[in-house]
Scaffold this active site. Structure first.
Site, mmCIF file in Angstrom:
data_model
loop_
_atom_site.group_PDB
_atom_site.id
_atom_site.type_symbol
_atom_site.label_atom_id
_atom_site.label_comp_id
_atom_site.label_asym_id
_atom_site.label_seq_id
_atom_site.Cartn_x
_atom_site.Cartn_y
_atom_site.Cartn_z
ATOM 1 N N CYS A 1 -1.722 -7.832 1.412
ATOM 2 C CA CYS A 1 -1.671 -7.515 2.996
ATOM 3 C C CYS A 1 -2.294 -8.682 3.728
ATOM 4 C CB CYS A 1 -2.466 -6.213 3.378
ATOM 5 S SG CYS A 1 -4.150 -6.112 3.119
ATOM 6 N N ASN B 1 -6.916 0.163 -5.833
ATOM 7 C CA ASN B 1 -6.976 0.565 -4.305
ATOM 8 C C ASN B 1 -7.787 1.901 -4.356
ATOM 9 O OD1 ASN B 1 -4.598 1.494 -5.405
ATOM 10 N ND2 ASN B 1 -3.733 1.919 -3.251
ATOM 11 N N GLU C 1 -6.878 -5.837 -4.261
ATOM 12 C CA GLU C 1 -7.329 -7.255 -4.381
ATOM 13 C C GLU C 1 -8.899 -7.141 -4.094
ATOM 14 O OE1 GLU C 1 -4.748 -5.835 -2.859
ATOM 15 O OE2 GLU C 1 -3.215 -7.203 -2.512
ATOM 16 N N CYS D 1 -8.360 -1.987 -0.702
ATOM 17 C CA CYS D 1 -7.430 -2.560 -1.519
ATOM 18 C C CYS D 1 -7.697 -2.939 -2.713
ATOM 19 C CB CYS D 1 -6.517 -3.793 -0.594
ATOM 20 S SG CYS D 1 -5.779 -3.196 0.740
ATOM 21 N N GLU E 1 -8.831 4.873 -1.672
ATOM 22 C CA GLU E 1 -8.553 5.409 -0.255
ATOM 23 C C GLU E 1 -9.697 6.342 0.085
ATOM 24 O OE1 GLU E 1 -4.338 6.735 -0.296
ATOM 25 O OE2 GLU E 1 -3.519 4.676 -0.053
ATOM 26 N N CYS F 1 -6.062 -9.093 2.897
ATOM 27 C CA CYS F 1 -6.406 -9.432 1.428
ATOM 28 C C CYS F 1 -6.135 -11.033 1.214
ATOM 29 C CB CYS F 1 -5.498 -8.568 0.557
ATOM 30 S SG CYS F 1 -6.414 -7.031 0.333
HETATM 31 N N1 THU Z 1 -2.625 -1.744 -0.880
HETATM 32 C C1 THU Z 1 -3.463 -2.654 -1.552
HETATM 33 O O1 THU Z 1 -4.162 -2.111 -2.420
HETATM 34 N N2 THU Z 1 -3.190 -3.722 -1.766
HETATM 35 C C2 THU Z 1 -2.084 -4.645 -0.718
HETATM 36 O O2 THU Z 1 -2.158 -5.492 -0.751
HETATM 37 C C3 THU Z 1 -1.012 -3.495 -0.080
HETATM 38 C C4 THU Z 1 -1.707 -2.204 0.399
HETATM 39 C C5 THU Z 1 -2.858 -0.375 -0.788
HETATM 40 C C6 THU Z 1 -3.964 0.114 0.545
HETATM 41 C C7 THU Z 1 -3.495 1.756 0.371
HETATM 42 O O3 THU Z 1 -4.326 2.407 -0.445
HETATM 43 C C8 THU Z 1 -2.227 1.577 0.040
HETATM 44 O O4 THU Z 1 -1.814 0.786 -0.722
HETATM 45 C C9 THU Z 1 -1.209 1.914 0.948
HETATM 46 O O5 THU Z 1 -1.103 0.928 2.034
#
Ligand code: THU
Length: 132
Positions: free
Chosen positions: A87, A43, A56, A54, A45, A90
């Site tokens: 999520c 991920n 994925e 994310c 941000e 994703c």
């Molecule tokens: N996150 C992912 O990378 N994949 C997911 O399926 C769930 C959430 C990340 C997004 C964000 O940077 C952090 O987790 C908190 O939500």
């Protein structure tokens, strides 16, 4: 080392590389494509929170760049007591490149906690077939 061990090792490394200064929640994802190649993502941000991406998403981008389009298995790895399952957005992203057999391996640093098919995570889904 089994293929699963390789995927877990790559996911741990991807987690370490994640850029998550705001949530402090690092996620790693590793795709095994139908050709057997492995693709990792983490991920990333952003100070403008919704712009973050994310793990994925990163792994799917790497797979597409590598010339593959079918996900056999995907490892999603994160810390914490609760299962780190993909999520909603994703799940749809994975769906685009899934087969009915695609497996989602929900993991933490120690290994697989739960295995589900994409169809279980996203039933009655909308996909490329709807537009063909
Ligand atoms: N996150 C992912 O990378 N994949 C997911 O399926 C769930 C959430 C990340 C997004 C964000 O940077 C952090 O987790 C908190 O939500």
């Amino acid at each position: 080392m089994t293929e699963l061990d390789k995927m877990l090792e790559m996911a741990r490394k991807a987690m370490e590389q994640a850029y998550a200064p705001y949530s402090r929640f690092k996620v790693g994802a590793v795709i095994r494509s139908d050709s057997g190649r492995l693709y990792a993502g983490c991920n990333v941000e952003n100070a403008s929170y919704p712009v973050g991406s994310c793990a994925e998403q990163g792994a799917i981008s790497a797979m597409i760049l590598g010339g593959d389009t079918k996900i056999a298995d995907i490892v999603v790895m994160g810390d914490g007591e609760n299962l780190v399952s993909p999520c909603g957005a994703c799940r749809q992203r994975i769906r685009e490149f899934s087969t009915p057999e695609t497996r989602v391996l929900i993991c933490d640093r120690n290994g697989v906690r739960k295995t589900m098919t994409l169809a279980e995570l996203l039933p009655v889904s909308f996909g490329p077939e709807n537009l063909s």
